[in-house]
Design an enzyme around this catalytic site. Structure first.
Site, PDB file in Angstrom:
ATOM      1  CE  LYS A  45       8.886  -0.719   7.350  1.00  8.26           C
ATOM      2  NZ  LYS A  45       7.501  -0.999   7.741  1.00  8.26           N
ATOM      3  CG  ASN A  69       4.898  -5.957   1.441  1.00  6.66           C
ATOM      4  OD1 ASN A  69       4.818  -5.885   2.666  1.00  6.66           O
ATOM      5  ND2 ASN A  69       4.121  -5.225   0.638  1.00  6.66           N
ATOM      6  CG  MET A  71       7.513  -5.552   4.271  1.00  9.83           C
ATOM      7  SD  MET A  71       8.987  -6.346   3.604  1.00  9.83           S
ATOM      8  CE  MET A  71      10.253  -5.407   4.444  1.00  9.83           C
ATOM      9  CB  CYS A 131      -0.495  -2.804   9.690  1.00  4.71           C
ATOM     10  SG  CYS A 131       0.407  -1.277   9.873  1.00  4.71           S
ATOM     11  CB  VAL A 193      -5.088   2.185  -1.089  1.00  3.35           C
ATOM     12  CG1 VAL A 193      -6.447   2.774  -1.371  1.00  3.35           C
ATOM     13  CG2 VAL A 193      -4.489   1.615  -2.405  1.00  3.35           C
ATOM     14  CG  ASN A 194      -0.719  -0.324   3.268  1.00  2.00           C
ATOM     15  OD1 ASN A 194       0.156  -0.756   2.526  1.00  2.00           O
ATOM     16  ND2 ASN A 194      -0.586  -0.285   4.592  1.00  2.00           N
ATOM     17  N   GLY A 248      -0.246   4.203  -4.936  1.00  2.00           N
ATOM     18  CA  GLY A 248      -0.560   2.930  -5.583  1.00  2.00           C
ATOM     19  C   GLY A 248      -0.399   2.966  -7.075  1.00  2.00           C
TER      20      GLY A 248
END
Length: 311
Positions: A45, A69, A71, A131, A193-194, A248
């Site tokens: 994480k 999400n 988070m 992030c 990707v994020n 992804g």
């Protein structure tokens, strides 16, 4: 014999599949399950310097074509993950794992990376520049000047294998500008990707997550075309020494195949892993192997990056 073995930065992995940071990686117990699965490795994480509780619940929701999400970087702090990885090195010295981290400020980022630099950690470090779910904080990787400065400062002292986790880019000129920055540095990989930041999902006249009035990162099938575009755009632009991890929309072996075809050396599974559990690694791997066998490919290098373009 069909093999899904791969290499990143000279490290070998028995399988090209792994978890995406944020899924099945918060606790040592979760990481152990991934480690013992068909996955080739795991990433921890994304860690901050101190433990974080993250955003208020509900902050994650499965939706029909993926997930949403916000988070807020819940994690147990860098020491928790680093100590575990250092212990793991002694038990399984032949396996390599990924440590993900990000500071809540540039100063904290340097503190984290210096801690890793001074440690005996021998794996791969991922600096998360993407992030999207910390209220009041923009994504670093969308600020090219800041990205350039952080990487320049980092490589003044950091000599271990380092890669970066990226948000999706949506404009060709941004691919060009980002790649020009990344090519200046001895990065080992970029992870594309994020989640797509700040989507909104509505159900029964309401948002489905609490933070940010329901705005959150979109993952799953929704984002595969965007992820593939980013993988292929950077495959075309980056120095060959900078490898690509594709993340992804990986639900099936075909999805993993497409990420590799677009240039990925490794493929991460996120939303599907959350929905299905670690058994998804074995299923997707087998589906990928069947597809490779049907096409006559024995290794992922036989087709990696060989996406056809129309004349």
């Amino acid at each position: 014999m069909v093999s899904t073995q791969t290499q990143i930065a000279g490290f070998s992995f028995d399988n090209c599949l792994m978890n995406a940071a944020g899924v099945a990686c918060m606790t040592i117990e979760e990481l152990e399950k991934v480690k013992q699965s068909a996955a080739g490795t795991f990433v921890t994480k994304t860690a901050t310097l101190q433990a974080r509780a993250g955003n208020p619940e509900p902050r994650y929701q499965d939706v029909p074509l993926g997930s949403i999400n916000s988070m807020g970087l819940p994690n147990h702090g860098l020491d928790y993950y680093l100590d575990y990885l250092l212990d793991l090195q002694k038990i399984e010295p032949d396996r390599t794992f990924f440590l993900s981290l990000v500071g809540l400020s540039p100063e904290e980022t340097h503190t984290l990376l210096k801690k890793v630099q001074d440690s005996d950690f021998k794996g791969l470090t991922e600096l998360n520049l993407s992030c999207p779910n910390v209220p009041g904080k923009p994504q670093i990787a969308y600020d090219f000047e800041m990205t350039d400065k952080i990487l320049s400062d980092v490589f003044d002292y950091f000599t271990k294998p380092l890669g970066i986790k990226l948000p999706p880019y949506f404009d060709i000129v941004h691919f060009d500008q980002a790649a020009a920055i990344f090519n200046k540095f001895p990065l080992c990989f970029v992870n594309c990707v994020n989640s797509i930041g700040n989507g909104l999902y509505v159900e029964d006249e309401s948002v489905v997550i609490r933070p940010k009035n329901g705005f959150g990162g979109i993952g799953g099938a929704y984002i595969k075309p965007t992820a593939l575009a980013n993988v292929h755009a950077f495959y075309q632009r980056l120095n060959p020494t900078i490898q690509i991890i594709g993340t992804g929309g990986v639900l099936t072996g075909r999805d993993a195949f497409e990420h590799i075809l677009c240039g990925a050396s490794m493929v991460q599974v996120g939303t599907t892993l959350h929905k299905e559990g670690v058994g998804s690694f074995e299923r997707i791997t087998e589906e990928l192997k069947v597809m490779m066998a049907e096409k006559g490919y024995e290794s992922i290098e036989d087709f990696r990056g060989k996406l056809n373009h129309l004349n």
